[in-house]
Motif scaffolding. Structure first.
Motif, PDB file in Angstrom:
ATOM      1  N   GLN A  32      31.781  26.822  26.379  1.00  0.00           N
ATOM      2  CA  GLN A  32      32.581  25.990  25.485  1.00  0.00           C
ATOM      3  C   GLN A  32      31.895  24.647  25.237  1.00  0.00           C
ATOM      4  OE1 GLN A  32      36.335  25.844  27.545  1.00  0.00           O
ATOM      5  NE2 GLN A  32      37.231  27.410  26.213  1.00  0.00           N
ATOM      6  N   ASN A  33      31.325  24.074  26.267  1.00  0.00           N
ATOM      7  CA  ASN A  33      30.627  22.808  26.136  1.00  0.00           C
ATOM      8  C   ASN A  33      29.412  22.951  25.220  1.00  0.00           C
ATOM      9  OD1 ASN A  33      30.000  20.124  26.506  1.00  0.00           O
ATOM     10  ND2 ASN A  33      28.935  20.470  28.438  1.00  0.00           N
ATOM     11  N   ILE A  34      28.695  24.045  25.351  1.00  0.00           N
ATOM     12  CA  ILE A  34      27.529  24.282  24.497  1.00  0.00           C
ATOM     13  C   ILE A  34      27.961  24.430  23.035  1.00  0.00           C
ATOM     14  CG2 ILE A  34      25.651  25.886  23.979  1.00  0.00           C
ATOM     15  CD1 ILE A  34      25.642  26.524  27.037  1.00  0.00           C
ATOM     16  N   SER A  35      28.998  25.212  22.798  1.00  0.00           N
ATOM     17  CA  SER A  35      29.453  25.403  21.421  1.00  0.00           C
ATOM     18  C   SER A  35      30.027  24.110  20.846  1.00  0.00           C
ATOM     19  CB  SER A  35      30.460  26.539  21.322  1.00  0.00           C
ATOM     20  OG  SER A  35      31.622  26.231  22.050  1.00  0.00           O
ATOM     21  N   PHE A  36      30.644  23.293  21.676  1.00  0.00           N
ATOM     22  CA  PHE A  36      31.172  22.005  21.234  1.00  0.00           C
ATOM     23  C   PHE A  36      30.050  21.109  20.705  1.00  0.00           C
ATOM     24  CE2 PHE A  36      32.233  17.558  22.194  1.00  0.00           C
ATOM     25  CZ  PHE A  36      33.384  17.416  21.434  1.00  0.00           C
ATOM     26  N   ASN A  37      28.843  21.265  21.228  1.00  0.00           N
ATOM     27  CA  ASN A  37      27.705  20.445  20.820  1.00  0.00           C
ATOM     28  C   ASN A  37      26.992  20.979  19.583  1.00  0.00           C
ATOM     29  OD1 ASN A  37      27.220  18.116  22.777  1.00  0.00           O
ATOM     30  ND2 ASN A  37      27.766  19.823  24.104  1.00  0.00           N
ATOM     31  N   GLY A  38      27.494  22.044  19.007  1.00  0.00           N
ATOM     32  CA  GLY A  38      27.004  22.499  17.713  1.00  0.00           C
ATOM     33  C   GLY A  38      25.936  23.567  17.768  1.00  0.00           C
ATOM     34  N   PRO A  39      25.501  24.023  16.586  1.00  0.00           N
ATOM     35  CA  PRO A  39      24.546  25.134  16.490  1.00  0.00           C
ATOM     36  C   PRO A  39      23.164  24.811  17.061  1.00  0.00           C
ATOM     37  CG  PRO A  39      25.099  24.283  14.310  1.00  0.00           C
ATOM     38  CD  PRO A  39      25.981  23.595  15.284  1.00  0.00           C
ATOM     39  N   ASP A  40      22.747  23.544  17.020  1.00  0.00           N
ATOM     40  CA  ASP A  40      21.453  23.195  17.614  1.00  0.00           C
ATOM     41  C   ASP A  40      21.463  23.451  19.117  1.00  0.00           C
ATOM     42  OD1 ASP A  40      20.374  22.448  15.197  1.00  0.00           O
ATOM     43  OD2 ASP A  40      20.812  20.306  15.467  1.00  0.00           O
ATOM     44  N   ALA A  41      22.552  23.061  19.770  1.00  0.00           N
ATOM     45  CA  ALA A  41      22.673  23.297  21.210  1.00  0.00           C
ATOM     46  C   ALA A  41      22.768  24.786  21.508  1.00  0.00           C
ATOM     47  CB  ALA A  41      23.880  22.558  21.773  1.00  0.00           C
ATOM     48  N   GLU A  42      23.510  25.507  20.693  1.00  0.00           N
ATOM     49  CA  GLU A  42      23.665  26.944  20.906  1.00  0.00           C
ATOM     50  C   GLU A  42      22.331  27.672  20.771  1.00  0.00           C
ATOM     51  OE1 GLU A  42      28.218  27.911  19.642  1.00  0.00           O
ATOM     52  OE2 GLU A  42      26.783  27.579  18.020  1.00  0.00           O
ATOM     53  N   ALA A  43      21.451  27.164  19.933  1.00  0.00           N
ATOM     54  CA  ALA A  43      20.137  27.791  19.754  1.00  0.00           C
ATOM     55  C   ALA A  43      19.191  27.475  20.912  1.00  0.00           C
ATOM     56  CB  ALA A  43      19.516  27.327  18.439  1.00  0.00           C
ATOM     57  N   LYS A  44      19.421  26.354  21.596  1.00  0.00           N
ATOM     58  CA  LYS A  44      18.484  25.903  22.633  1.00  0.00           C
ATOM     59  C   LYS A  44      18.945  26.171  24.057  1.00  0.00           C
ATOM     60  CE  LYS A  44      16.788  22.064  19.842  1.00  0.00           C
ATOM     61  NZ  LYS A  44      16.700  20.602  19.721  1.00  0.00           N
ATOM     62  N   VAL A  45      20.247  26.268  24.286  1.00  0.00           N
ATOM     63  CA  VAL A  45      20.783  26.345  25.647  1.00  0.00           C
ATOM     64  C   VAL A  45      21.329  27.736  25.919  1.00  0.00           C
ATOM     65  CG1 VAL A  45      22.468  25.396  27.270  1.00  0.00           C
ATOM     66  CG2 VAL A  45      21.370  23.893  25.603  1.00  0.00           C
ATOM     67  N   GLN A  46      20.882  28.307  27.027  1.00  0.00           N
ATOM     68  CA  GLN A  46      21.373  29.619  27.440  1.00  0.00           C
ATOM     69  C   GLN A  46      21.930  29.494  28.855  1.00  0.00           C
ATOM     70  OE1 GLN A  46      18.400  32.673  27.514  1.00  0.00           O
ATOM     71  NE2 GLN A  46      19.812  34.210  28.279  1.00  0.00           N
ATOM     72  N   PRO A  47      23.250  29.565  29.009  1.00  0.00           N
ATOM     73  CA  PRO A  47      23.820  29.460  30.358  1.00  0.00           C
ATOM     74  C   PRO A  47      23.499  30.712  31.173  1.00  0.00           C
ATOM     75  CG  PRO A  47      25.528  29.990  28.788  1.00  0.00           C
ATOM     76  CD  PRO A  47      24.271  29.763  27.999  1.00  0.00           C
ATOM     77  N   THR A  48      23.291  30.512  32.450  1.00  0.00           N
ATOM     78  CA  THR A  48      23.011  31.641  33.333  1.00  0.00           C
ATOM     79  C   THR A  48      23.636  31.384  34.697  1.00  0.00           C
ATOM     80  OG1 THR A  48      21.276  32.998  34.315  1.00  0.00           O
ATOM     81  CG2 THR A  48      20.785  30.682  34.040  1.00  0.00           C
ATOM     82  N   CYS A  49      23.993  32.437  35.366  1.00  0.00           N
ATOM     83  CA  CYS A  49      24.540  32.336  36.716  1.00  0.00           C
ATOM     84  C   CYS A  49      23.571  33.066  37.641  1.00  0.00           C
ATOM     85  CB  CYS A  49      25.933  32.959  36.769  1.00  0.00           C
ATOM     86  SG  CYS A  49      26.700  32.780  38.392  1.00  0.00           S
ATOM     87  N   SER A  50      22.584  32.319  38.137  1.00  0.00           N
ATOM     88  CA  SER A  50      21.584  32.922  39.010  1.00  0.00           C
ATOM     89  C   SER A  50      21.021  31.854  39.939  1.00  0.00           C
ATOM     90  CB  SER A  50      20.461  33.549  38.179  1.00  0.00           C
ATOM     91  OG  SER A  50      19.807  32.565  37.416  1.00  0.00           O
ATOM     92  N   ASP A  51      20.165  32.260  40.828  1.00  0.00           N
ATOM     93  CA  ASP A  51      19.512  31.334  41.754  1.00  0.00           C
ATOM     94  C   ASP A  51      18.543  30.454  40.964  1.00  0.00           C
ATOM     95  OD1 ASP A  51      17.720  30.153  43.641  1.00  0.00           O
ATOM     96  OD2 ASP A  51      18.192  31.725  45.082  1.00  0.00           O
ATOM     97  N   ALA A  52      18.743  29.148  40.999  1.00  0.00           N
ATOM     98  CA  ALA A  52      17.913  28.214  40.228  1.00  0.00           C
ATOM     99  C   ALA A  52      16.446  28.312  40.629  1.00  0.00           C
ATOM    100  CB  ALA A  52      18.418  26.789  40.415  1.00  0.00           C
ATOM    101  N   ARG A  53      16.182  28.526  41.913  1.00  0.00           N
ATOM    102  CA  ARG A  53      14.788  28.629  42.368  1.00  0.00           C
ATOM    103  C   ARG A  53      14.088  29.822  41.725  1.00  0.00           C
ATOM    104  NH1 ARG A  53      16.259  28.644  48.511  1.00  0.00           N
ATOM    105  NH2 ARG A  53      17.807  29.941  47.531  1.00  0.00           N
TER     106      ARG A  53
END
Length: 104
Positions: free
Chosen positions: A3-24
């Motif tokens: 929701q936060n990504i979509s709130f920031n518009g299409p530029d953010a949606e094109a650049k940011v991909q949320p993931t639930c995994s080990d950061a390392r």
């Protein structure tokens, strides 16, 4: 997060991909890909440093934060050695000297 990504518009949606995994693991699988990495874990950031250094691009920004100095270095030299592999005085110098140098 989506929701936060979509709130920031299409530029953010094109650049940011949320993931639930080990950061390392995510950073190790993407060497030199990220222009900026901000490490701000709950606890010591030491376990993330190796993969973050490998994942940040040449000339990129690596910001490392430990909110509580006791978490990073401990209140005594022994704790700093156990947590971070450095002694208390050396660890305090790393925070002030290496931090800005890594962000150049």
């Amino acid at each position: 997060m989506k929701q936060n990504i979509s709130f920031n518009g299409p530029d953010a949606e094109a650049k940011v991909q949320p993931t639930c995994s080990d950061a390392r693991l995510l950073m190790l699988q993407s060497p030199g890909v990220y222009d900026a990495i901000d490490l701000d874990p709950y606890g010591t950031p030491v376990q993330f440093l190796d993969s973050a250094v490998q994942a940040v691009s040449e000339g990129g920004l690596l910001a490392v934060t430990a909110t509580d100095m006791a978490v990073l270095c401990g209140n005594s030299g022994e704790v700093g050695w156990v947590n971070s592999g450095c002694f208390h005085r050396v660890c305090a110098a790393l925070v002030t000297v290496v931090g800005p140098a890594m962000s150049l």
